[in-house]
Design an enzyme around this catalytic site. Structure first.
Site, short mmCIF file in Angstrom:
data_model
loop_
_atom_site.label_atom_id
_atom_site.label_comp_id
_atom_site.label_asym_id
_atom_site.label_seq_id
_atom_site.Cartn_x
_atom_site.Cartn_y
_atom_site.Cartn_z
N GLN A 47 -0.01 -4.16 -5.03
CA GLN A 47 1.26 -4.89 -4.92
C GLN A 47 1.98 -4.95 -6.28
O GLN A 47 3.15 -4.60 -6.40
CB GLN A 47 0.98 -6.32 -4.43
N CYS A 50 6.49 -10.84 -2.82
CA CYS A 50 5.68 -9.74 -2.26
C CYS A 50 5.81 -9.66 -0.75
O CYS A 50 5.53 -8.61 -0.17
CB CYS A 50 4.23 -9.91 -2.67
N ARG A 74 -9.09 -4.83 2.37
CA ARG A 74 -8.42 -6.14 2.28
C ARG A 74 -9.43 -7.16 2.75
O ARG A 74 -9.80 -7.18 3.93
CB ARG A 74 -7.16 -6.16 3.14
N ASP A 88 5.62 -16.42 -4.44
CA ASP A 88 4.79 -15.99 -3.32
C ASP A 88 4.56 -17.22 -2.43
O ASP A 88 4.90 -18.35 -2.83
CB ASP A 88 3.44 -15.44 -3.87
N ARG A 137 6.12 -0.08 -2.25
CA ARG A 137 4.69 -0.09 -1.93
C ARG A 137 4.25 1.31 -1.50
O ARG A 137 3.18 1.78 -1.84
CB ARG A 137 4.40 -1.08 -0.78
N HIS A 163 -4.26 -8.59 -6.14
CA HIS A 163 -3.49 -7.70 -5.26
C HIS A 163 -2.89 -6.59 -6.14
O HIS A 163 -1.68 -6.50 -6.34
CB HIS A 163 -2.40 -8.51 -4.55
#
Ligand code: CP
Ligand code: NVA
Length: 322
Positions: free
Chosen positions: A130, A268, A100, A228, A296, A127
């Site tokens: 995700q 998310c 990340r 988001d 996830r 991402h």
């Protein structure tokens, strides 16, 4: 599948179906695979995380393996040591790396410099893990992905870019409602490389952009409304400006009412409550955000099995019991 998942551009439609099918199987029977016994995953995280970190750590544990978390304070990629040197060290000890990072190029450079698989756990551009979990959620709730209409509202960011690429790959219709200047800037941005450029160019042709500032029009006929945060990690210096610009894109009861009656709401997470989405929607009956978060884990396990050397066929009986 390719060695790495740096971008959605690394996946074919078949790869995606394989990931989603395996994730669905793992969700039904979480204990049936222990293929990663003795394997180790390094988590190189420059930014905070709840869902992604836990999905990787719990996923590795459930599959019989082990995850080691390295925060920015531990290894400081590019400052304490070059990214390529970190990659060339890590490959000597671990079987995979999840990263990340602030810059997408850090994930790409880790992948290019190590023989082990690298998974993008969120970068400034994408991402991917995700949106794979999101598509599992959409498939569970709405069925055939090619018949779904998804409306994304707000900031054209990393999650949005991955959603665009995956929607285009899976034949899902995607509407993006955002300010015109953001859409223009996004469309004009150079791609990271040729490979990503091709996938993005295809995605941009498929996306329907709505820049008239009327999210209620954008969500008409939508099966899924997705948003988001307006200020992503690493953008704190632009927070006020972004909040002001995106104010009209909040998902609230009025916006939800303009979509299909059985539309689901997705985010998310983490959410800034009553900014990009109201409590009423986030906690309401249309919201599937915690199912999304649960998925996830199932998708991460599928990715780990496929990329870290797990076999695709069913585990023998003795391995089914944990
Ligand atoms: N959605 C997501 O990636 O959450 P975290 O930042 O908590 O990992
Ligand atoms: N766009 C957000 C997603 C967080 C999971 C960010 O990058 O901060």
């Amino acid at each position: 599948m390719k060695k790495d998942l740096v971008s959605i551009a690394d996946l074919t439609k078949d790869d995606t179906e394989r990931i989603l099918d395996l994730a669905a199987q793992l969700k039904k029977n979480p204990a049936f695979r222990r293929d990663l016994e003795g394997k180790t995953l390094a988590l190189v995280f420059e930014k905070p995380s709840l869902r992604t970190r836990l999905a990787f750590e719990v996923g590795m544990a459930q599959l019989g393996g082990y995850a080691v978390y390295l925060s920015q304070g531990d290894i400081a990629p590019g400052r304490r040591e070059s990214v390529s040197d970190i990659a060339r060290n890590l490959e000597r000890w671990v079987d995979g790396i999840a990263a990340r990072t602030f810059h997408h190029s850090t994930v790409r450079d880790l992948a290019a410099n190590s023989r082990v698989s690298v998974i993008n756990a969120l970068s400034d551009r994408e991402h991917p893990s995700q949106v794979l979990a999101d598509f599992l959620t959409i498939r569970e709730k709405k069925g055939d992905l090619s018949k779904v209409r998804l409306a994304y509202l707000g900031d054209v960011n990393n999650v949005c870019r991955s959603l665009m690429m995956l929607s285009s790959l899976m034949g899902t219709s995607l509407v993006v409602a955002a300010p015109a200047e953001d859409v223009e800037a996004f469309s004009a941005e150079p791609a990271e490389d040729l490979h990503e450029g091709e996938a993005l160019a295809a995605a941009l042709k498929d996306v329907e952009f709505h820049t008239d500032g009327n999210p209620r029009r954008a969500v008409r006929d939508a099966d899924v409304i997705y948003t988001d945060v307006w200020v992503s990690m690493g953008e704190e210096d632009r927070a006020d400006q972004k909040r002001k610009k995106l104010k009209g894109y909040q998902v609230n009861a009025k916006v939800l009412a303009a979509a299909k009656a059985d539309a689901i709401f997705m985010h998310c997470l983490p959410a800034k409550r009553n900014q990009e989405v109201t409590d009423e929607v986030l906690d309401g009956p249309h919201s599937v955000v915690f199912d999304q978060a649960e998925n996830r884990l199932h998708v991460m396990k599928a990715l780990l099995l496929l990329l870290l050397g797990g076999r695709m066929e069913k585990a023998p009986k003795r391995q089914r019991v944990r």
